[in-house]
Design a protein around this motif. Structure first.
Motif, short mmCIF file in Angstrom:
data_model
loop_
_atom_site.label_atom_id
_atom_site.label_comp_id
_atom_site.label_asym_id
_atom_site.label_seq_id
_atom_site.Cartn_x
_atom_site.Cartn_y
_atom_site.Cartn_z
N ALA A 162 0.84 -1.20 0.00
CA ALA A 162 0.00 0.00 0.00
C ALA A 162 0.88 1.25 0.00
O ALA A 162 0.59 2.23 -0.70
CB ALA A 162 -0.91 0.01 1.22
N ARG A 163 1.97 1.18 0.76
CA ARG A 163 2.86 2.34 0.85
C ARG A 163 3.43 2.68 -0.54
O ARG A 163 3.47 3.84 -0.94
CB ARG A 163 4.00 2.03 1.83
CG ARG A 163 4.77 3.26 2.26
CD ARG A 163 5.55 3.00 3.52
NE ARG A 163 6.59 2.01 3.34
CZ ARG A 163 6.81 0.99 4.18
NH1 ARG A 163 6.05 0.82 5.24
NH2 ARG A 163 7.78 0.15 3.96
N TYR A 216 -12.19 1.04 7.73
CA TYR A 216 -13.57 0.96 8.20
C TYR A 216 -14.19 2.33 8.06
O TYR A 216 -13.66 3.30 8.58
CB TYR A 216 -13.63 0.57 9.68
CG TYR A 216 -12.60 -0.44 10.05
CD1 TYR A 216 -12.88 -1.80 9.91
CD2 TYR A 216 -11.36 -0.05 10.51
CE1 TYR A 216 -11.92 -2.74 10.24
CE2 TYR A 216 -10.41 -0.98 10.85
CZ TYR A 216 -10.68 -2.33 10.71
OH TYR A 216 -9.74 -3.25 11.04
N ALA A 217 -15.31 2.38 7.34
CA ALA A 217 -15.96 3.67 7.16
C ALA A 217 -16.81 3.99 8.37
O ALA A 217 -18.01 4.13 8.29
CB ALA A 217 -16.82 3.66 5.90
N SER A 218 -16.18 4.02 9.53
CA SER A 218 -17.00 4.23 10.73
C SER A 218 -17.06 5.71 11.08
O SER A 218 -16.06 6.43 11.04
CB SER A 218 -16.44 3.44 11.90
OG SER A 218 -15.38 4.13 12.48
N THR A 219 -18.25 6.13 11.44
CA THR A 219 -18.46 7.53 11.79
C THR A 219 -17.61 7.93 12.98
O THR A 219 -17.02 8.99 13.01
CB THR A 219 -19.94 7.76 12.17
OG1 THR A 219 -20.73 7.05 11.26
CG2 THR A 219 -20.29 9.21 12.13
N LEU A 231 -10.20 9.11 3.97
CA LEU A 231 -10.45 8.30 2.78
C LEU A 231 -10.69 6.87 3.22
O LEU A 231 -10.06 6.41 4.17
CB LEU A 231 -9.22 8.33 1.87
CG LEU A 231 -8.89 9.68 1.24
CD1 LEU A 231 -7.43 9.74 0.86
CD2 LEU A 231 -9.77 9.88 0.02
N THR A 232 -11.58 6.17 2.52
CA THR A 232 -11.86 4.80 2.90
C THR A 232 -11.17 3.84 1.93
O THR A 232 -11.21 4.04 0.72
CB THR A 232 -13.38 4.56 2.85
OG1 THR A 232 -14.01 5.65 3.53
CG2 THR A 232 -13.75 3.28 3.57
N LYS A 233 -10.53 2.83 2.50
CA LYS A 233 -9.86 1.83 1.66
C LYS A 233 -10.88 0.95 0.94
O LYS A 233 -11.92 0.67 1.51
CB LYS A 233 -8.99 0.92 2.53
CG LYS A 233 -7.67 1.53 2.90
CD LYS A 233 -6.85 0.50 3.67
CE LYS A 233 -5.52 1.08 4.09
NZ LYS A 233 -4.76 0.15 4.92
N PRO A 234 -10.67 0.45 -0.26
CA PRO A 234 -9.50 0.75 -1.09
C PRO A 234 -9.59 2.16 -1.68
O PRO A 234 -10.66 2.57 -2.11
CB PRO A 234 -9.61 -0.30 -2.20
CG PRO A 234 -11.07 -0.62 -2.28
CD PRO A 234 -11.63 -0.43 -0.93
N VAL A 235 -8.47 2.85 -1.68
CA VAL A 235 -8.45 4.24 -2.16
C VAL A 235 -8.11 4.25 -3.65
O VAL A 235 -7.09 3.73 -4.05
CB VAL A 235 -7.37 5.04 -1.40
CG1 VAL A 235 -7.35 6.49 -1.87
CG2 VAL A 235 -7.63 4.99 0.10
#
Ligand SMILES: Nc1ncnc2c1ncn2[C@@H]1O[C@H](COP(=O)(O)OP(=O)(O)OP(=O)(O)O)[C@@H](O)[C@H]1O
Ligand SMILES: [Mg+2]
Length: 448
Positions: free
Chosen positions: A13-14, A83-86, A101-105
């Motif tokens: 990812a890096r 995790y798209a957590s609030t 940003l939420t993965k996958p970006v």
């Protein structure tokens, strides 16, 4: 070209992110975790810090966010989360992140978010003139760091239907902030309905807010929509929410949780699509403790807390505010630096509103084309010192709670005496609600 610090523990990812950012023309410095990031932030200034949330088996990204937010000059901060957590988004914003940003970006998303973040930094360095020009659409004037952080948080919160609880002293711009959120939200084309909770008589509250049907009560001679329905599709701003009666608080909670409500006197449920913003200058946590504000509602409202700084916390904004407020009043008068400096010295407990009022008074009473600040010497409302007279408070034989209760009793008794036993005025003096003073008088057994 910007200098970007990328913090990501996963090698692949890096590399992908780093290559993506390089093709956008930026200079990238990579780190594999918070410890390396700490060093990097000490050694070099970055325009932007992009960090993964989950590293080393914990939310180490939040540490990076707070380290980056504390470094000088302060970089823009973006968080990447799987995790798209609030909650995480809110935490990250609390700590100073600009966006997440939420993965996958995707590369497009990355590019857009980075440019937006970098661009917003440019905006903050824009000339004073531009800041003033945009103030007419509900923008908050002020370029101090604390004001910039407030603006960024409001902007971030505006994007989705988060409930925002705006706190702050009187006159700090809580209503301006609410309008700002609305204007920056996807609902900006729809209605913005402010509700001044303190101004609505308790008995009319439900019908004002939720409407009623014909015959619901004696004076209900026709069906009537409430403010909630008027705000449908848009934003409902509940100002001075601490003044909302308990029975209405229950109904508001239901509206927040289920988006449904009932008109007074009607059986059927109605549905409303409203975004709720609330403001208070009271200590709602204390009111929760005293049982006059519902705890569940408090948490439901306090999703994104925003505290408006007092003018004393951002004195450097005063010159700009003076220019902008005069401009807003349509005045072309020039104010010399000496006068500005003197105005900035005043205690201004009433914050921007007080500054606005002082300027109006000066305009009204000065003759010629400059402001004569000596006029203010004739008025004694500029330095209102509240007498609390708490000499020699001691624990005595009791504990802290007893001692605090003693102080509370003394302040309330003094306020009642000063106002000739007028609980409404005393509450005002003490900066608490009428319901709160009534509760305290009863609790302490003080006669009113
Ligand atoms: N940052 C700001 N930029 C421009 N104008 C401001 C700002 N803050 C406050 N004002 C102005 O000051 C006045 C008071 O603002 P506002 O009504 O939003 O304060 P408030 O916090 O809601 O006060 P209260 O608690 O007394 O209701 C308004 O005229 C508003 O336009
Ligand atoms: Mg207000």
């Amino acid at each position: 070209m910007a200098d970007i610090l990328l913090v990501e523990d996963e090698v692949n990812a890096r590399q992908v992110l780093s290559m993506g950012l390089e093709t956008q023309g930026h200079r990238i410095h990579t780190c594999a975790g918070p410890d390396e990031a700490r060093l990097a932030l000490k050694q070099q200034a970055f325009d932007l810090v992009l960090t993964d949330l989950r590293m080393e088996g914990r939310d180490a990204g939040l540490e990076v966010v707070s380290m980056a937010a504390a470094s000088q000059p302060r970089p823009k901060i973006l968080l990447i989360t799987a995790y798209a957590s609030t909650e995480t988004a809110v935490d990250a914003m609390r700590l100073g992140a600009f966006d997440y940003l939420t993965k996958p970006v995707s590369m497009d998303e990355l590019h857009e978010a980075v440019e937006r973040a970098l661009h917003s930094e440019q905006a903050s360095h824009d000339s004073d003139d531009e800041v003033i020009a945009s103030s007419h659409d509900g923008l908050l004037i002020g370029t101090s760091p604390v004001m910039q952080r407030v603006r960024e948080r409001l902007q971030r919160a505006a994007k989705r239907d988060f409930t925002v609880l705006i706190t702050g002293e009187s006159g700090t711009g809580k209503e301006v902030a609410a309008r700002f959120v609305h204007l920056h939200s996807p609902r900006s084309e729809q209605a913005f309905i402010p509700v001044h909770c303190a101004a609505i008589p308790e008995g009319l509250f439900e019908s004002e807010l939720f409407g009623h049907c014909k015959g619901a009560f004696t004076s209900a001679d026709a069906d009537r929509k409430g403010l909630v329905e008027a705000a449908n599709g848009g934003t409902l701003f509940l100002d001075e929410i601490g003044e909302m009666p308990l029975n209405i608080q229950v109904k508001l909670l239901r509206l927040l949780q289920e988006h449904s409500f009932r008109r007074v006197g009607e059986d059927c449920e109605r549905h409303a699509n409203v975004r709720i913003l609330a403001a208070t200058n009271r200590d709602l946590i204390a009111e929760v403790r005293d049982g006059i504000f519902r705890e569940d509602l408090f948490y439901r409202l306090n999703v994104v807390p925003v505290h408006m700084p007092s003018l004393r916390q951002r004195r450097e904004d005063i010159p700009l505010l003076i220019t902008a407020l005069l401009q807003r009043m349509g005045e072309t008068i020039t104010v010399d630096d000496e006068t500005i400096a003197q105005l900035a010295e005043l205690p201004l407990k009433g914050n921007v509103r007080e500054l606005e009022n002082l300027l109006q008074r000066l305009l009204a009473l000065s003759d010629g084309d400059s402001l004569d600040i000596s006029i203010l010497d004739d008025f004694d409302d500029i330095h209102p010192e509240k007498e609390t007279n708490l000499e020699a408070v001691s624990l005595g034989n009791g504990n802290l709670d007893d001692a605090l209760e003693g102080v509370e009793r003394r302040l309330i008794e003094q306020a009642m005496e000063r106002t000739k036993q007028n609980a409404t005025l005393a509450a005002k003096e003490l900066g608490i609600t009428f319901r709160s003073i009534r509760y305290r008088l009863k609790k302490l057994g003080i006669k009113d």
